[in-house]
Write an enzyme that holds these catalytic residues in place. Structure first.
Site, PDB file in Angstrom:
ATOM      1  N   LYS A 281       2.443  39.184  99.577  1.00  0.00           N
ATOM      2  CA  LYS A 281       2.335  37.517  98.900  1.00  0.00           C
ATOM      3  C   LYS A 281       4.420  38.113  99.397  1.00  0.00           C
ATOM      4  CE  LYS A 281       0.488  39.532  94.409  1.00  0.00           C
ATOM      5  NZ  LYS A 281      -0.489  38.007  94.561  1.00  0.00           N
ATOM      6  N   ARG A 355     -10.294  43.109  91.925  1.00  0.00           N
ATOM      7  CA  ARG A 355     -11.643  43.158  92.072  1.00  0.00           C
ATOM      8  C   ARG A 355     -12.503  45.127  92.612  1.00  0.00           C
ATOM      9  NH1 ARG A 355     -12.386  38.398  95.654  1.00  0.00           N
ATOM     10  NH2 ARG A 355     -10.226  37.571  94.137  1.00  0.00           N
TER      11      ARG A 355
HETATM   12  N1  BES Z   1      -2.593  39.130  90.727  1.00  0.00           N
HETATM   13  C1  BES Z   1      -3.242  38.480  91.585  1.00  0.00           C
HETATM   14  C2  BES Z   1      -3.333  37.319  91.079  1.00  0.00           C
HETATM   15  C3  BES Z   1      -2.490  36.465  89.739  1.00  0.00           C
HETATM   16  C4  BES Z   1      -2.044  35.510  90.407  1.00  0.00           C
HETATM   17  C5  BES Z   1      -2.241  37.574  88.883  1.00  0.00           C
HETATM   18  C6  BES Z   1      -0.909  35.364  90.370  1.00  0.00           C
HETATM   19  C7  BES Z   1      -1.343  36.371  87.641  1.00  0.00           C
HETATM   20  C8  BES Z   1      -0.594  35.679  88.382  1.00  0.00           C
HETATM   21  C9  BES Z   1      -4.531  38.993  92.278  1.00  0.00           C
HETATM   22  O1  BES Z   1      -4.750  40.660  92.991  1.00  0.00           O
HETATM   23  C10 BES Z   1      -4.342  37.777  93.836  1.00  0.00           C
HETATM   24  O2  BES Z   1      -3.159  38.223  94.651  1.00  0.00           O
HETATM   25  N2  BES Z   1      -5.292  37.388  93.751  1.00  0.00           N
HETATM   26  C11 BES Z   1      -5.405  36.966  94.794  1.00  0.00           C
HETATM   27  C12 BES Z   1      -6.584  36.391  95.788  1.00  0.00           C
HETATM   28  C13 BES Z   1      -7.082  36.360  97.167  1.00  0.00           C
HETATM   29  C14 BES Z   1      -6.233  36.378  98.337  1.00  0.00           C
HETATM   30  C15 BES Z   1      -8.426  35.786  96.951  1.00  0.00           C
HETATM   31  C16 BES Z   1      -5.124  34.739  94.668  1.00  0.00           C
HETATM   32  O3  BES Z   1      -5.413  34.861  93.542  1.00  0.00           O
HETATM   33  O4  BES Z   1      -4.261  34.335  95.272  1.00  0.00           O
HETATM   34 MN    MN Z   2      -3.556  40.146  95.004  1.00  0.00          MN
END
Ligand code: BES
Ligand code: MN
Ligand code: ZN
Length: 507
Positions: A281, A355
């Site tokens: 990230k 997931r």
């Molecule tokens: N933990 C994150 C989602 C999240 C984002 C929770 C902001 C709380 C606040 C999750 O693991 C994630 O990174 N999801 C990605 C999925 C994508 C790579 C398909 C997302 O939502 O960007």
């Molecule tokens: Mn994630």
């Protein structure tokens, strides 16, 4: 935790730091809510006018302090806004009481004792007020130096709340207060876990805390460590955890009641820190990612609450714990994982890790053929884009079950909204090398994630998925009974679902 008691005492004679009263928004200005008659009388019936002069309107969340009238043992009257005055013959909404009690309790940080003279009419109102107090009084300062006199930023929460207007000898009133204290305390435990920094709460530490607390309440605990996970073939949980110096865990908590007729399984995403892994990230997106175990924290709290309340239903909690980190041993975009279910998953983005851990836990939960499974996860940023930061999304493989959960959430004051699982989004996750990829179309990303999870739910099992990415962690200021930081969202919905399942009242 704030101690809760019921009393029939009259406000003037009460020895307390403050008397809390309600003020509602009327057509022509602020209105003193029922329950505060004695207080108003002591101000010669001029309280509404005084509040108006002070600029109070009765708006939700508004707190006005005024010196108590002559003859009162308490020095302070705290008028808290309840929002719009209800229609004739209608009472105040329990959620309005919960929020007002929460805002008052938060304002009273550092105080020893307060009396709440809010407009309560029945057991539900008493429960809501009590819950609001316990949740609003919450603060997290375990990491603030209490010995630094100059810092003074770690005051103790309100120690004692006396609720007026209820009947201390009424069984329903007493039960509502006890339920509020129990659910409030466990929900605050979930908040503590979420707020704990990830250098202190890794999967092993989380599992150990769960073990200790569960044993205290007669809950059976099984912890699968990295060796047991490897032996069992939990490729999803292992794959996500492989980049971290802290090994993953799968924790199973079993609460059983001898009178149970139904079995529920709760599954929680427990990423103790989500850096994104090799699909790292960017800065600005990882500062709050300690909250990525909020689903597991909610499941844990709900199972303990169900046990403490002695609900007549069996509840199994599954905590899928891992830390998502980049390193030489981390899963790469392009890797294929063999999941616990036997399916293979091509990892296209290591940041879609939730997931993967949930898939293994859902399959493990399915093996026991429960009557229903509910998973709770901070799963997608897309769900935040869709519903904002205060509402969670509900997806399910059963329309009636989704509606029942939505109703339960509404009833306990947790904003939620039903979301679909459109079949056409499934093909976006087709993989050229594996059974499925862990990513699909960007549009509708929250629903894509839901469709992925559905593939790992056992045939014929009723299942729902709560995507709590928005409301799990409050980055803004506190409001109502919600503090900054971990909120404990979904705990109350899960507890309510367990209660409704136990009583046979679920749709
Ligand atoms: N933990 C994150 C989602 C999240 C984002 C929770 C902001 C709380 C606040 C999750 O693991 C994630 O990174 N999801 C990605 C999925 C994508 C790579 C398909 C997302 O939502 O960007
Ligand atoms: Mn994630
Ligand atoms: Zn995540």
């Amino acid at each position: 935790m704030t101690a809760l008691t019921l009393s029939t005492a009259a406000a003037p004679g009460l020895r307390a730091d403050a008397i809390v009263i309600g003020v509602a928004k009327g057509a022509k200005g602020p209105i003193v809510a029922p329950g505060a008659e004695a207080v108003d009388k002591a101000y010669d019936g001029r309280l509404a006018g005084i509040l108006d002069t002070l600029g109070a309107s009765g708006a939700e969340g508004e707190v006005t302090k005024l010196p108590a009238p002559a003859g009162f043992k308490a020095p302070l009257v705290l008028a808290v806004g309840l929002g719009q005055e209800p229609e004739k013959d209608a009472g105040f909404d329990p959620e309005a009481l919960r929020k007002a009690a929460g805002a008052a309790a938060r304002t009273l940080t550092g105080a020893k004792k307060a009396a709440f003279a809010l407009p309560v009419t029945d057991a539900a109102d008493i429960g809501a007020t009590g819950e609001g107090v316990v949740l609003g009084a919450y603060s997290f300062d375990a990491y603030k130096r209490g010995d630094d006199a100059k810092a003074k930023n770690a005051k103790a929460p309100l120690a004692e709340a006396v609720l007026l207007g209820g009947k201390p000898r009424d069984a329903a009133h007493k039960a509502a207060l006890l339920r509020a204290a129990t659910v409030g305390e466990e929900l605050n435990r979930a908040r503590d876990l979420i707020n704990m920094p990830p250098n202190d709460l890794d999967p092993e530490a989380f599992a150990a805390l769960a073990q200790t607390a569960a044993k205290e309440h007669g809950i059976k605990v099984q912890v699968l460590d990295e060796k047991a996970l490897a032996k069992g073939g939990y490729g999803g949980i292992l794959g996500v955890g492989s980049g971290s110096a802290s090994a993953p865990r799968l924790v199973k908590l079993s609460y059983t009641s001898s009178k149970a007729k139904k079995n529920l399984a709760f599954v929680g995403k427990g990423i103790t820190y989500d850096s994104g892994g090799i699909s790292l990230k960017p800065a600005g997106h990882n500062e709050t990612m300690k909250c990525d175990m909020s689903g597991a924290a909610a499941v844990f709290a709900a199972v303990v609450a169900a046990a403490r309340l002695g609900l007549e239903v069996n509840v199994t909690g599954w905590l899928a714990l891992a830390e998502n980190m980049p390193s030489g041993s981390a899963t790469r975009p392009g890797d294929v994982l063999r999941m616990y279910s036997g399916k293979t998953v091509e990892v296209l983005n290591t940041d879609a890790e939730g997931r993967l851990v949930l898939a293994d836990a859902l399959w493990a939960a399915s093996a026991e053929k429960p009557d229903a499974i509910v998973d709770v996860a901070t799963l997608t940023g897309a769900m935040m884009l869709a519903l904002g930061s205060r509402t969670f999304g509900i997806m399910a493989n059963d329309d009636a079950f989704r509606s029942a959960l939505h109703e339960a959430a509404e009833e306990v004051g947790e904003p939620a909204w039903p979301m679909p699982l459109p079949e056409h989004l499934r093909k976006g996750m087709d993989s050229s090398v594996a059974d499925i990829a862990n990513m699909g179309e960007r549009m509708g990303g929250g629903l894509v994630a839901g469709l992925f999870l559905r593939e790992f739910v056992g045939e014929g099992i009723t299942w729902a998925h709560l995507d709590i990415a928005g409301p799990a962690f409050n980055e803004g200021g506190p409001f109502g009974y919600t503090p900054k930081g971990g909120t404990g969202t979904a705990v109350r919905t899960l507890v309510r679902l367990a209660e409704l399942t136990a009583s046979g009242d679920l749709g």
